[in-house]
Design an enzyme around this catalytic site. Structure first.
Site, PDB file in Angstrom:
ATOM      1  CB  ALA A  94      50.262  46.744  34.995  1.00  0.00           C
TER       2      ALA A  94
ATOM      3  CE1 TYR B  17      43.092  47.989  33.051  1.00  0.00           C
ATOM      4  CE2 TYR B  17      44.650  45.985  32.901  1.00  0.00           C
ATOM      5  CZ  TYR B  17      43.759  46.659  33.650  1.00  0.00           C
ATOM      6  OH  TYR B  17      43.323  46.174  34.729  1.00  0.00           O
TER       7      TYR B  17
ATOM      8  NE  ARG C 202      43.288  36.049  40.996  1.00  0.00           N
ATOM      9  CZ  ARG C 202      43.502  36.460  39.684  1.00  0.00           C
ATOM     10  NH1 ARG C 202      43.952  35.916  38.841  1.00  0.00           N
ATOM     11  NH2 ARG C 202      42.643  37.550  39.565  1.00  0.00           N
TER      12      ARG C 202
ATOM     13  CB  CYS D 127      47.895  45.228  40.027  1.00  0.00           C
ATOM     14  SG  CYS D 127      47.968  45.690  37.989  1.00  0.00           S
TER      15      CYS D 127
ATOM     16  NE  ARG E 118      49.703  38.429  30.765  1.00  0.00           N
ATOM     17  CZ  ARG E 118      49.282  38.046  32.030  1.00  0.00           C
ATOM     18  NH1 ARG E 118      49.266  39.291  32.931  1.00  0.00           N
ATOM     19  NH2 ARG E 118      48.879  37.001  32.791  1.00  0.00           N
TER      20      ARG E 118
END
Length: 373
Positions: A61, A187, A327, A29, A233
């Site tokens: 996302a 989520y 990352r 994101c 996922r």
């Protein structure tokens, strides 16, 4: 030859998608959208990651309905306006990079929607600060101090299922080669799977079979209209005793494979503030290994994998088929180049970059030549 730099073909009803190597840029994101639309930030960000040397790039996302955004600045694909913006930005980014297959993660944030930006605290936004009504399988908030989400009715569920279908069709129309259904990190889809968030008393709550029912319905509806590479996922564990775990995840993987799932991307956590995560290098890889062994699905491992030799070891041990980084790519957008140098692999690069390699790693881009005068 390094396994990390061997091709891999993801299956699909319309024919397999061959990746040049086993490196995946995981969805990340960016909180940079304007009313769901891409911005110049995405052009820069995607252009960078398409030039990273990875075999597959995954778009962050992307909400299938406005209320399914995590924050007001999250990306969307819920109408012609958001689709046109995304398609235009992606087309321009792809012109700035060598050919790289693209995947998009389609998502609904569920009870974790209506949140402030991470650098503004990431807490739930009240209506007075631009927040909106949130939805979940049960009227149970993520945090005890938050107002509960609206428990979804059958009509709500049908609306969300149909929104995932329409978003998949829009992604297909713009030439995106793969879709990842977001079933992780607390989520909406993960909320239905986990007994922490799902305490319904109808056929969509309670037993394992009931809790997986709606996620499977969404996937089946998407599979019916989309013949490209379609995967999911998941969070393999809630990291909470007695909640969703790797045993249930493995069984879920087998069930969704039977519906035509082409890959599974294994993460963990996110549904409860009570989670106790045992962080460490490659801490989620054992989950990927167990799910791969149980389901035989093409499996992506992710989670604190930062070193090329570490990624290679995961593949050599048969713990996953692909390795994803997130990352690490933000910190080093040319991670794939450095991995190729470390492992003796090759990656494609735009001609503009051919003369950049240090003398000791001239083979990373293969047989290229630059004239000078």
């Amino acid at each position: 030859m390094s396994l990390l730099f061997t091709p891999y073909t993801l299956p699909a009803p319309r024919g397999g998608l061959t990746l040049a190597n086993r490196i995946v840029v995981a969805p990340m994101c960016q909180y940079a959208a304007n009313n769901g639309e891409t911005t110049d930030w995405h052009l820069m960000h995607w252009g960078n990651l398409l030039n990273s040397g990875a075999g597959l790039f995954t778009i962050e996302a992307t909400a299938v309905v406005p209320e399914g955004r995590i924050t007001p600045a999250c990306l969307g694909l819920w109408d012609d306006r958001t689709a046109a913006a995304l398609a235009d930005t992606l087309q321009r980014a792809r012109k700035l990079a060598p050919p790289v297959p693209v995947c998009i993660q389609l998502a609904h944030a569920g009870r974790k929607a209506s949140s402030a930006l991470p650098w503004a605290g990431a807490q739930m936004l009240p209506p007075t600060q631009g927040g909106w009504e949130t939805f979940g399988p049960s009227a149970l908030p993520q945090l005890a101090t938050e107002p509960p989400p609206t428990e979804m009715t059958r009509a709500h569920m049908d609306h969300v299922r149909d929104a995932f279908v329409l978003a998949a069709q829009r992604a297909d129309h713009m030439g995106i080669e793969a879709i990842e259904l977001h079933g992780a990190h607390g989520y909406l889809i993960h909320e239905f799977l986990s007994p922490i968030a799902n305490q319904r008393t109808d056929e969509y709550g309670g037993s394992f079979d009931n809790r997986i029912r709606f996620p499977l319905e969404i996937f089946a509806a998407m599979r019916k209209v989309y013949s490209g590479v379609l995967g999911i996922r998941i969070s393999a564990s809630d990291w909470v005793e007695g909640a969703w775990d790797v045993v249930q995840s493995a069984e879920f993987a087998k069930r969704i494979k039977a519906l035509g799932c082409d890959f599974i991307h294994v993460s963990s956590g996110g549904v409860s503030p009570a989670q106790k995560i045992a962080l460490g290098a490659g801490y989620q890889v054992p989950f990927a290994r167990d799910i791969r062994q149980a389901s035989a699905l093409p499996t992506i491992a992710v989670g604190l994998i930062t070193d090329a030799h570490q990624a290679e070891a995961v593949l050599q041990a048969g713990e996953a088929d692909l390795v994803a980084l997130a990352r690490a790519f933000l910190y080093e957008p040319r991670w794939g180049w450095h991995a190729a140098a470390a492992l003796g692999g090759e990656v494609a690069a735009k001609e503009n970059y051919w003369r950049c390699l240090p003398r000791e790693v001239q083979a990373v881009f293969g047989k290229v030549s630059i004239g000078v005068r």
